[in-house]
Structure formats: C-alpha cells, structure tokens
Write a protein that holds these residues in place. Structure first.
Motif, PDB file in Angstrom:
ATOM      1  N   ASP A 173       9.999  -0.269 -12.429  1.00  0.00           N
ATOM      2  CA  ASP A 173      10.574   1.081 -12.428  1.00  0.00           C
ATOM      3  C   ASP A 173      11.970   1.017 -11.817  1.00  0.00           C
ATOM      4  O   ASP A 173      12.110   0.675 -10.664  1.00  0.00           O
ATOM      5  N   PRO A 174      13.002   1.342 -12.602  1.00  0.00           N
ATOM      6  CA  PRO A 174      14.350   1.227 -12.031  1.00  0.00           C
ATOM      7  C   PRO A 174      14.680   2.300 -11.011  1.00  0.00           C
ATOM      8  O   PRO A 174      15.692   2.218 -10.342  1.00  0.00           O
ATOM      9  N   ASN A 175      13.824   3.310 -10.890  1.00  0.00           N
ATOM     10  CA  ASN A 175      14.158   4.371  -9.955  1.00  0.00           C
ATOM     11  C   ASN A 175      13.859   4.016  -8.515  1.00  0.00           C
ATOM     12  O   ASN A 175      14.262   4.715  -7.611  1.00  0.00           O
ATOM     13  N   VAL A 176      13.084   2.985  -8.289  1.00  0.00           N
ATOM     14  CA  VAL A 176      12.799   2.626  -6.907  1.00  0.00           C
ATOM     15  C   VAL A 176      13.659   1.431  -6.523  1.00  0.00           C
ATOM     16  O   VAL A 176      13.830   0.490  -7.282  1.00  0.00           O
ATOM     17  N   GLU A 177      14.238   1.523  -5.360  1.00  0.00           N
ATOM     18  CA  GLU A 177      15.190   0.513  -4.939  1.00  0.00           C
ATOM     19  C   GLU A 177      14.685  -0.118  -3.654  1.00  0.00           C
ATOM     20  O   GLU A 177      14.507   0.588  -2.661  1.00  0.00           O
ATOM     21  N   VAL A 178      14.454  -1.407  -3.682  1.00  0.00           N
ATOM     22  CA  VAL A 178      14.031  -2.077  -2.451  1.00  0.00           C
ATOM     23  C   VAL A 178      15.234  -2.857  -1.941  1.00  0.00           C
ATOM     24  O   VAL A 178      15.655  -3.827  -2.550  1.00  0.00           O
ATOM     25  N   VAL A 179      15.772  -2.413  -0.846  1.00  0.00           N
ATOM     26  CA  VAL A 179      17.042  -2.947  -0.377  1.00  0.00           C
ATOM     27  C   VAL A 179      16.824  -3.910   0.770  1.00  0.00           C
ATOM     28  O   VAL A 179      16.137  -3.583   1.725  1.00  0.00           O
ATOM     29  N   GLY A 180      17.396  -5.071   0.689  1.00  0.00           N
ATOM     30  CA  GLY A 180      17.391  -5.932   1.862  1.00  0.00           C
ATOM     31  C   GLY A 180      16.313  -6.981   1.871  1.00  0.00           C
ATOM     32  O   GLY A 180      15.884  -7.390   2.944  1.00  0.00           O
ATOM     33  N   TYR A 183       0.834  -1.194   0.000  1.00  0.00           N
ATOM     34  CA  TYR A 183       0.000   0.000   0.000  1.00  0.00           C
ATOM     35  C   TYR A 183       0.872   1.248   0.000  1.00  0.00           C
ATOM     36  O   TYR A 183       0.601   2.211  -0.729  1.00  0.00           O
ATOM     37  N   LEU A 184       1.937   1.243   0.800  1.00  0.00           N
ATOM     38  CA  LEU A 184       2.835   2.394   0.868  1.00  0.00           C
ATOM     39  C   LEU A 184       3.467   2.687  -0.475  1.00  0.00           C
ATOM     40  O   LEU A 184       3.426   3.809  -0.973  1.00  0.00           O
ATOM     41  N   VAL A 185       4.039   1.668  -1.105  1.00  0.00           N
ATOM     42  CA  VAL A 185       4.739   1.908  -2.376  1.00  0.00           C
ATOM     43  C   VAL A 185       3.762   2.302  -3.472  1.00  0.00           C
ATOM     44  O   VAL A 185       4.053   3.143  -4.322  1.00  0.00           O
ATOM     45  N   SER A 232      12.105   6.655  -3.645  1.00  0.00           N
ATOM     46  CA  SER A 232      13.159   5.980  -4.401  1.00  0.00           C
ATOM     47  C   SER A 232      13.896   4.906  -3.633  1.00  0.00           C
ATOM     48  O   SER A 232      14.631   4.144  -4.222  1.00  0.00           O
ATOM     49  N   LYS A 233      13.735   4.832  -2.319  1.00  0.00           N
ATOM     50  CA  LYS A 233      14.496   3.808  -1.613  1.00  0.00           C
ATOM     51  C   LYS A 233      13.707   3.283  -0.429  1.00  0.00           C
ATOM     52  O   LYS A 233      13.256   4.033   0.421  1.00  0.00           O
ATOM     53  N   VAL A 234      13.568   1.955  -0.385  1.00  0.00           N
ATOM     54  CA  VAL A 234      12.868   1.331   0.721  1.00  0.00           C
ATOM     55  C   VAL A 234      13.791   0.265   1.284  1.00  0.00           C
ATOM     56  O   VAL A 234      14.155  -0.677   0.591  1.00  0.00           O
ATOM     57  N   GLN A 235      14.178   0.409   2.540  1.00  0.00           N
ATOM     58  CA  GLN A 235      15.103  -0.556   3.115  1.00  0.00           C
ATOM     59  C   GLN A 235      14.342  -1.490   4.030  1.00  0.00           C
ATOM     60  O   GLN A 235      13.644  -1.047   4.933  1.00  0.00           O
ATOM     61  N   SER A 279       7.068 -11.286   1.729  1.00  0.00           N
ATOM     62  CA  SER A 279       7.213 -12.356   0.745  1.00  0.00           C
ATOM     63  C   SER A 279       7.136 -11.774  -0.654  1.00  0.00           C
ATOM     64  O   SER A 279       7.089 -10.565  -0.841  1.00  0.00           O
ATOM     65  N   ASP A 280       7.089 -12.679  -1.613  1.00  0.00           N
ATOM     66  CA  ASP A 280       7.036 -12.249  -3.007  1.00  0.00           C
ATOM     67  C   ASP A 280       5.799 -11.431  -3.312  1.00  0.00           C
ATOM     68  O   ASP A 280       5.778 -10.691  -4.288  1.00  0.00           O
ATOM     69  N   GLU A 281       4.788 -11.592  -2.478  1.00  0.00           N
ATOM     70  CA  GLU A 281       3.561 -10.833  -2.711  1.00  0.00           C
ATOM     71  C   GLU A 281       3.865  -9.342  -2.786  1.00  0.00           C
ATOM     72  O   GLU A 281       3.336  -8.615  -3.601  1.00  0.00           O
ATOM     73  N   PHE A 282       4.750  -8.881  -1.916  1.00  0.00           N
ATOM     74  CA  PHE A 282       5.137  -7.478  -1.988  1.00  0.00           C
ATOM     75  C   PHE A 282       6.267  -7.271  -2.981  1.00  0.00           C
ATOM     76  O   PHE A 282       6.210  -6.391  -3.824  1.00  0.00           O
ATOM     77  N   LEU A 283       7.310  -8.088  -2.881  1.00  0.00           N
ATOM     78  CA  LEU A 283       8.522  -7.826  -3.653  1.00  0.00           C
ATOM     79  C   LEU A 283       8.276  -7.887  -5.153  1.00  0.00           C
ATOM     80  O   LEU A 283       8.941  -7.184  -5.911  1.00  0.00           O
ATOM     81  N   ASP A 284       7.355  -8.744  -5.580  1.00  0.00           N
ATOM     82  CA  ASP A 284       7.084  -8.807  -7.010  1.00  0.00           C
ATOM     83  C   ASP A 284       5.752  -8.199  -7.369  1.00  0.00           C
ATOM     84  O   ASP A 284       5.359  -8.219  -8.524  1.00  0.00           O
ATOM     85  N   GLY A 285       5.027  -7.711  -6.406  1.00  0.00           N
ATOM     86  CA  GLY A 285       3.652  -7.320  -6.667  1.00  0.00           C
ATOM     87  C   GLY A 285       3.344  -5.852  -6.509  1.00  0.00           C
ATOM     88  O   GLY A 285       2.232  -5.441  -6.744  1.00  0.00           O
ATOM     89  N   HIS A 286       4.303  -5.047  -6.126  1.00  0.00           N
ATOM     90  CA  HIS A 286       3.958  -3.631  -5.952  1.00  0.00           C
ATOM     91  C   HIS A 286       3.986  -2.921  -7.290  1.00  0.00           C
ATOM     92  O   HIS A 286       4.519  -3.396  -8.279  1.00  0.00           O
ATOM     93  N   ARG A 287       3.397  -1.753  -7.294  1.00  0.00           N
ATOM     94  CA  ARG A 287       3.111  -1.064  -8.552  1.00  0.00           C
ATOM     95  C   ARG A 287       4.362  -0.772  -9.364  1.00  0.00           C
ATOM     96  O   ARG A 287       4.346  -0.705 -10.575  1.00  0.00           O
ATOM     97  N   ARG A 288       5.482  -0.569  -8.676  1.00  0.00           N
ATOM     98  CA  ARG A 288       6.639  -0.039  -9.405  1.00  0.00           C
ATOM     99  C   ARG A 288       7.729  -1.082  -9.576  1.00  0.00           C
ATOM    100  O   ARG A 288       8.907  -0.785  -9.505  1.00  0.00           O
TER     101      ARG A 288
END
Lengths: 101, 592
Positions: B573-580, B540-542, B550-553, B561-570
C-alpha cells in the motif's frame, strides 16, 4: 481492461466545448474529479462535469497531462518531459490546483 | 568460592582419583588457559568447523562455548600442564559472566528439584502460555510469508521503495507548473488573481531555488493580496519590504507571515506599520528579526491590538519585557481584539518579563493556542499562573524545550485545561513517569484527564514514558473510564498523532493498548529510538490499525528486522510510509 468496459466522462470547458476522457484516466489523475464521480452527485449520474472557469485550451492541456500520467505511470521506460507553454502556465497552475492533479 | 568447593566435592563423590585440594588461583588459571587455548585454536584454524559437542550433557568435557553461557565444570585429570599464567581482562570478564549464568542455572535447578516433577506440569505450562498469548495478542503476530527471502538487502530495500516511488515517479501537474514558473520567473511581472495558497507555494519554490530577489518579491507581494507568507526573507532588503508594505497594508492585507527575516524587518518596517494605522491585520508572525528592538515590537503590538488575534515571535533576540507587558496590557483593554493564538519561541524572556506577561488575567481570557517554546524565564510557577488564566479555553499547548519545568506543570495542566486537544511536552527531561501517569489517571472527584488528539512526548527522560502512561493516555483520549473491556465503537475521538521518541520503557504491551483504544483514529506515530519495541508489536500495530495510518517513524531501531518491514499487512500500500528503517543486514539477529 477490454475495449467494451471503457466508460467515458464528458468534461465541459468554459466556452462550452466538450472533451471526452476515459473515466479511469481522469480519476487516477485528478482527485477532485474522482470525488465528484464517486459521490452521489449529478456529475456521477450524468457523467458530465462542467468547468465554467477553465477555458478550453487550458482544459486541453490538462487532459494531455492526464494521458501522459496514465501512459507512463507503471512503465519503466525513460520519462519524457511534459512540455508546458509559457502563455498558459499560470492558468494551468490555477486549474491544476483546483483539480488537485 | 562455593562452586569450586562444590565441584571438588562432586569429583570425590564420583570416585575419581582424590587430588589434593587445589587453590583457587590455580583453578582460575587453568580455566583461563583452557579458554585462551581453545579460542586461539579456533582463530588459527578458521576453516575447521567447531565440532558439535554435547558439552552440557557430558560433564567430563568443558562446557564453555563462545557464548558465556556454559557450565564451568572441572575438566578432570589431564590438564596438569599449566605453568603459564594467562591473564586477560576479557577472559576474566567472560568467566564472571559464565559464573553468573551457572549460579542462575543452579538456582533454577534447585527450584525444579524442590517442586518435583508432576505429570501435569507440561499441561499447566501450556495453559499459562495460552493465557499469556490471549492477554497479549501481539505475541501471536506472524508476518506474511514473504517472497523476497533470497534477495540481498539492497534488493529488498529497493522493492520497498518501489511501491512508494511508483506513486511519485510522475510529478503532479501543480508541481510541474510551479517549477516551470519559478524557472522562468524573470519573465513574470505579475501573478494576477491567484489564490494565496498558490502564491505561498510559488514563494516557497522560489526560496528553494534561491530566486527570491527584489523583482520576484514585487511580483509576489502584489497590491490587493490578503496574505503575505514568506518562508525565507533573507534576500530582501528593508527598503523593498517597506515599499511593499506601504502599498499592501491599506489595500487589505490580513496575514503577515515572515520567517527568517534577518535585516528586512527592523525599526523602519515596524514604524511603517504603526503609522499606517491599519484596521484589518489579523495575524502577525515574525521570525528571526534580529534588528527588531523591544520598544518597536511593543509599539507594534499596542497599535495592532485592536484587530490582531494571532501573534507569533520567533527567535528575535532583542525582544523582552516591554513586548511582554505590551501584550498583557493591550489585550486586557476593552477595545482590543481577542487574543486567540500566542506563540513565543526562542526569545530571551527572563522571569520578570514572564511575570509582566501574566500580570493581567484578562489578556488570556479567550486564548485557544499557546506556545512557549525554548523560553528561559519559564518556571513551574509561571506556567501555573498562565494556565490558570488561560486554561478554560485552551485547546493547544506547547511547552517544548523548556527543560527546567518539572512534574508540577502536569498537575496545573490537569486542573486547569479541561478542553485541551493537543499537548506537546517535547524535550522536558525532568518529567517522570509517575507525573505523566497522574496526568492521565482517571480519579473520581477530580477533573477529567485531557482528551487529546495530538500528543508529543518526544525526547523526554528515557524512562518517563512507560506502557502504563500510554495505556492511561489512550484511554483518556477516548474517554473510557477504568479498565472496561466493552467493545463499543470508539466514536469519541482517539489519538491522531503520537510521538514518543526515545522512550526505553515502551514495549509491545503499550502498543497493544494503543491499538485497542485508538486503532481507528491513529494517523501518524513516531517510535524512533525506542529500543524495546519489537517486530511483533509493530506488525500487530500496523495490521490492526485502520487504513488511515499513514506514517510510522522508526529511526534508530536496530532490533526491527525484515520480519516487520516486509511482513506487515500493508507492504503493497503506497499510502503507508515507514520511515527510518535500519540500514544494515537485517536478516541476522545479531543485535539484540
């Protein structure tokens, strides 16, 4: 992208030499050029950008880099090294900093 | 054991053969025997699938499954063959858990029976659920239908990284040139008329490839430059540095930033600067100078105070009271420059030194950025004095690492620092959630809570940062008062950077508040080690934050789980970085 849609921009060096570059290639490579061409500036209307402090042979190398980047950006083939001549390395660095590319 | 007796009673009511009342121990033993037998059976015959049994429906069978949520109902006749004792702490523990569950279910059953069954019950339940969903939009978040369902985890991770890597596969021309220059730096005598940011970048790259020796240093530190900025000076000798400084100082050096100095910045260098009587040094930052003595640093500050506006001393183990009193005295005189920025990190300043630092209020009149990190001598009282002197003009405050500070500094911050924009209280373990709530709570009659752009509460006590704290902090950041639901465009700021690592009380509700208030301004967030944040909340946040995020740690969050990591809107988009992201088999929900 078909041949008819290609738009070219003219980059003018310090000595007055003109270089024509595909707009797509120039904007993806250089942030500065992209901003110049997207805003409501004369550069955007005329499609001419002047660089009074970048000399011709440096600008030529920069355009070479832009094409290098455009060609190998989305391909998976092995990346060849981009050769930099030592004589113009420093000036190329300054130009790269200015153009943000 | 009320349950045992109850079961016995039930059996009699069903008209079974009336067995003699068994002792408690026998019941327990029988239970444990059965469980152990069944488990052993299951382990011994792994290929045999456990039969689906409607244990909960059939009271004659045992209801205990492998999860301790069964109903331990008496089996009935047929299990008289126990003579062995099977005692194991594990099974006892399991039984205790199961008993607890059963007691809970019994309680619920009683409650249900008490209320009776009304035909409209289901409707009421639906209505309640609907209200809850409206109040908490995060609950409804659905991840995008993903096309990678069949892939292995490695393939999924590679796909995620490919989006990012595509941007970075080709180094920029600037990086290429820097690397080329650094590789051939022995052929470079001078850099010429180069911008100081380029110079700093080259210096950084040189340090990175361990090529910053004396000759390279001379090329970097050319006469006429405005700023000398070195990330690591450990390979430079003091003589070299002094030679360079001798030439640089008269010719207009304005910024001297030397980190990890080691031996190179010592009494010789300090004396040189003092004797040179420069008129243009604007900022001085010395880090890791372990040969710099207290007296030398003090004289340095005193001579430079007429032009120096920014002082930073980091990890210099000999500095102490003299430096502190020099700062305080020289900046309170009429001829000194305005002290705009002061950072003292990791210095052995005791309480007396801090007292001499704060002796004269005039020194801190114009200060805009104050950083006192890992300083042992700070106490709540000292901080209160400092904030009272510097509060009105202070825009950035950093008190990380001083774990002896308590909630009372929060009250000083609230009272004195009305213009604060950046607050960092990282690692202050004694702060409580009540204190933080009080810091951001809007109370009519009291000074307004600070309207922050950067907030760092990482590694505070794990229960300190709760949803209410986030709600109040974000509301304060946009100057919204009370709990109004007015959808006005947030023109008044909002948080840009938020770091709440290690908080176990942050839930999806806190994330909703964050989005509601600061969704248009948030650029970087850090929710590492926050175990109560779920996929839905983060998704919901992303999704709802604008494209500036641009950065979510998210280090250490195994519940995502993958539900978020592969399922968010962006995702693309290479500008958003999900770290960790957690590196495990993230399709199974085994860790909850």
């Amino acid at each position: 992208m078909t041949e008819e849609n290609k738009v070219f921009v003219k980059l003018v060096s310090a000595e007055g030499q003109d270089f024509f570059v595909d707009q797509e290639v120039a904007t993806t490579a250089s942030n500065t050029i992209r901003c110049m061409l997207e805003g409501s500036f004369r550069e955007a209307q005329d499609k001419v950008i002047r660089f009074p402090d970048i000399s011709s042979y440096v600008l030529e190398r920069v355009i070479k880099y832009m094409h290098y980047k455009a060609q190998y950006s989305n391909s998976n083939s092995r990346l060849p090294q981009f050769v930099i001549e030592p004589e113009c390395a420093l000036e190329l660095l300054i130009a790269a900093k200015y153009l943000d590319c | 054991m009320a349950r045992e007796r109850g079961n016995g009673g039930r059996r009699q009511a069903r008209g079974n053969v009336a067995e003699p009342e068994r002792s408690v121990a026998e019941h327990v033993r029988e239970r444990q025997r059965f469980v152990a037998e069944r488990e052993a059976n299951r382990l011994a015959r792994p290929e045999e699938q456990p039969q689906a049994n409607l244990d909960h429906a059939n009271r004659k069978l045992s209801g205990v499954s492998t999860t301790p949520r069964g109903m331990l109902i008496k089996k009935g006749a047929g299990s008289n063959h126990l003579s062995q004792e099977w005692c194991g702490p594990f099974s006892v523990a399991r039984q205790m858990i199961a008993k607890r569950e059963e007691a809970r279910l019994e309680r619920e059953a009683e409650l249900d029976e008490a209320q009776g069954n009304h035909p409209l019950d289901q409707v009421m339940l639906d209505l309640a659920n609907e209200q809850k969903r409206k109040a908490h939009p995060a609950l409804q978040w659905k991840s995008r239908p993903n096309l990678t369902n069949g892939d292995s985890i490695y393939a999924k991770r590679q796909k995620r990284q490919d989006v990012k890597l595509n941007e970075q596969k080709i180094p920029s021309l600037f990086q290429l040139c820097t690397r080329f220059l650094v590789d051939n730096f022995d052929c470079v005598d001078a850099l010429g008329n180069v911008d100081s940011s380029i110079r700093a970048a080259i210096a950084k790259e040189l340090v990175g490839s361990n090529k910053l020796d004396a000759q390279a240093f001379h090329a970097i530190a050319e006469v006429g430059i405005e700023a000398l900025e070195l990330v690591d000076c450990s390979s430079i000798t003091q003589e070299d540095l002094c030679d360079s400084l001798e030439k640089l100082l008269p010719s207009g050096l304005r910024f001297l930033v030397l980190d990890q100095c080691g031996r190179c910045f010592g009494p010789q260098a300090a004396n040189l600067i003092v004797k040179a009587r420069v008129k243009n040094l604007f900022a001085l930052a010395i880090g890791g100078a372990y040969v710099l003595s207290d007296a030398d640093a003090a004289s340095l500050v005193r001579t430079l105070s007429s032009t120096l506006s920014s002082i930073e001393f980091k990890a210099c183990p000999m500095l102490g009271k003299e430096t502190a009193s020099a700062i305080s005295e020289s900046y309170s005189s009429a001829t000194s420059a305005k002290l705009l920025e002061l950072t003292l990190e990791d210095l052995p300043l005791d309480a007396e030194s801090i007292a001499s630092l704060t002796a004269i209020p005039a020194a801190f009149q114009n200060i805009q950025s104050l950083g006192l990190r890992f300083v042992d001598g700070l106490t709540d009282q000292n901080v209160d004095e400092i904030l009272r002197m510097s509060g009105p003009t202070l825009e950035a405050l950093d008190l990380s690492g001083n774990h002896q500070l308590t909630d009372s500094i929060l009250s000083s911050i609230r009272q004195n620092c009305s213009g604060l924009r950046s607050l960092s209280l990282e690692g202050l373990k004694q702060l409580s959630s009540e204190g933080l709530e009080a810091l951001f709570l809007h109370v009519p009659g009291m000074a307004l809570p600070p309207m922050l752009r950067r907030l760092n509460l990482a590694n505070c006590d794990h229960e300190a940062v709760s949803d209410e704290v986030i709600q109040l902090a974000t509301q304060a950041a946009i100057r919204r008062q009370g709990d109004t639901d007015v959808h006005v465009a947030n023109m008044l700021g909002g948080l840009v950077f938020l770091n709440i690592q290690g908080s176990t009380r942050l839930t999806d509700i806190g994330l909703e508040h964050l989005v509601h208030a600061c969704g248009d301004s948030l650029v970087e967030v850090n929710f590492s080690f926050c175990t109560t944040v779920t996929d839905k909340g983060l998704g919901y946040l992303v999704d709802k934050c604008g494209n500036q995020l641009s950065k979510v740690q998210i280090w250490g969050n195994a519940q995502l789980s993958d539900e978020f990591l592969d399922g968010h809107r962006r995702v693309d988009d290479p500008n958003v970085e999900v770290v960790g992201a957690w590196i495990k088999k993230s399709t199974s929900r085994s860790v909850r």
